[in-house]
Enzyme design. Structure first.
Site, mmCIF file in Angstrom:
data_model
loop_
_atom_site.group_PDB
_atom_site.id
_atom_site.type_symbol
_atom_site.label_atom_id
_atom_site.label_comp_id
_atom_site.label_asym_id
_atom_site.label_seq_id
_atom_site.Cartn_x
_atom_site.Cartn_y
_atom_site.Cartn_z
ATOM 1 N N GLU A 163 0.833 -1.219 0.000
ATOM 2 C CA GLU A 163 0.000 0.000 0.000
ATOM 3 C C GLU A 163 0.862 1.261 0.000
ATOM 4 O OE1 GLU A 163 -2.944 -0.509 -0.803
ATOM 5 O OE2 GLU A 163 -3.211 -2.587 -0.161
ATOM 6 N N HIS A 172 -0.258 -1.687 -9.814
ATOM 7 C CA HIS A 172 -0.076 -3.143 -9.744
ATOM 8 C C HIS A 172 0.781 -3.620 -10.912
ATOM 9 C CE1 HIS A 172 -3.931 -3.126 -7.245
ATOM 10 N NE2 HIS A 172 -2.925 -3.423 -6.437
ATOM 11 N N ASP A 185 2.094 -0.996 -15.977
ATOM 12 C CA ASP A 185 2.361 -0.386 -14.670
ATOM 13 C C ASP A 185 3.254 0.841 -14.825
ATOM 14 O OD1 ASP A 185 4.758 -1.600 -15.309
ATOM 15 O OD2 ASP A 185 4.921 -2.766 -13.466
HETATM 16 N N1 ARG Z 1 -4.963 -4.071 -1.777
HETATM 17 C C1 ARG Z 1 -4.727 -5.491 -1.654
HETATM 18 C C2 ARG Z 1 -5.984 -6.139 -1.107
HETATM 19 O O1 ARG Z 1 -6.468 -5.790 -0.066
HETATM 20 C C3 ARG Z 1 -3.537 -5.789 -0.783
HETATM 21 C C4 ARG Z 1 -2.773 -6.979 -1.184
HETATM 22 C C5 ARG Z 1 -1.587 -7.211 -0.290
HETATM 23 N N2 ARG Z 1 -1.010 -8.503 -0.490
HETATM 24 C C6 ARG Z 1 -0.292 -9.143 0.428
HETATM 25 N N3 ARG Z 1 0.261 -10.290 0.148
HETATM 26 N N4 ARG Z 1 -0.112 -8.692 1.614
HETATM 27 O O2 ARG Z 1 -6.545 -7.011 -1.715
HETATM 28 ZN ZN ZN Z 2 -2.802 -2.818 -4.542
#
Ligand code: ARG
Ligand code: ZN
Ligand code: CA
Length: 253
Positions: A163, A172, A185
């Site tokens: 984030e 992404h 990207d």
């Molecule tokens: N914005 C993504 C979601 O909430 C975050 C993904 C983070 N991925 C991770 N492996 N921590 O779906």
């Molecule tokens: Zn994201």
């Protein structure tokens, strides 16, 4: 920029019982950010040989704010009890009036809100140049830090790394075009990739005719499990540094 820029962080823990996200859980998260953005995580061992030379060092360091907006000493962690059991992605966690906690001035602090997010969302972010009152990142507490309330497979602190990548203008890695091969990207050294990867893929995972090496699924801007994420590329770092010398420049002053 030669010197390592230091970014002050304020963590707003907004929970029915905010004390269950302890100082140690917050400190662990800051540590992960600092390793990940400097290209210093031990997980670099997971990166296939061909991409090791691409690992970027963003030359930024995050630290819990020592002064609040009034110049008073602070721990950089504020805990706000709320009666809201789970927040949506409508930014209500970012205002006291809606059961959340008001942002600190976004030009001088990275605001991180830690709460229970609804619907299985791990986190979300605001890109540069948005409204200051909602600027920052929101992380569900079970995907925040590496101890305390963090739960596997998202207990490696990588949701926050991902984030904060968005907060510094990264997209992404698959180009946000569903499974298509036309999205970008806007980074030159990441492979063109179909859609997001999840879980723990095995190398090589080929899409969009990007063989033989395939998708860079160990990139922080994919959707894989925390334990298999390990890098930003030099090109991604360049994009983050453009944000830090452009719309986010005041943070470094
Ligand atoms: N914005 C993504 C979601 O909430 C975050 C993904 C983070 N991925 C991770 N492996 N921590 O779906
Ligand atoms: Zn994201
Ligand atoms: Ca794509």
């Amino acid at each position: 920029r030669q010197e390592v820029a230091r970014i002050p962080v304020v963590v707003h823990v907004v929970r029915e019982s905010p004390d269950d996200v302890g100082d140690e859980q917050v400190a662990g998260q800051i540590e992960v950010l600092n390793r990940d953005f400097r290209g210093e995580t031990p997980d670099i061992a997971l990166i296939p040989e061909v991409w090791r030379g691409l690992v970027g060092d963003a030359r930024v360091e995050f630290f819990l704010a020592e002064e609040d907006p009034d110049g008073e000493p602070t721990s950089g962690i504020i805990r706000v009890p709320t009666s809201v059991p789970a927040f949506g992605t409508d930014d209500s966690v970012k205002a006291g009036a809606t059961g959340g906690s008001d942002a600190w001035p976004a030009e001088h602090y990275l605001n991180i809100w830690v709460c229970q997010l609804a619907g299985g969302v791990l986190g979300y972010a605001q890109f540069p140049s948005g409204p200051p009152t909602t600027d920052g990142v929101v992380i569900t507490h079970t995907a925040f830090g590496t101890t305390g309330t963090a739960i596997t497979p998202f207990d490696g602190g990588r949701t926050t790394t991902h984030e904060v990548g968005h907060w510094l203008n990264l997209r992404h890695i698959w180009g946000d075009d569903g499974e298509g091969c036309h999205g970008s990207d806007f980074v030159d050294d990441t492979p063109n990739q179909g859609g997001p990867n999840q879980g723990r893929p095995t190398y090589p995972t080929v899409s969009c005719a990007n063989g033989p090496h395939g998708d860079m699924f160990m990139n922080f801007m994919d959707y894989t499990d925390d334990a298999c994420m390990a890098m930003f590329t030099a090109g991604q770092v360049e994009r983050m540094n453009a944000a830090l010398s452009g719309p986010r420049a005041a943070l470094l002053t």
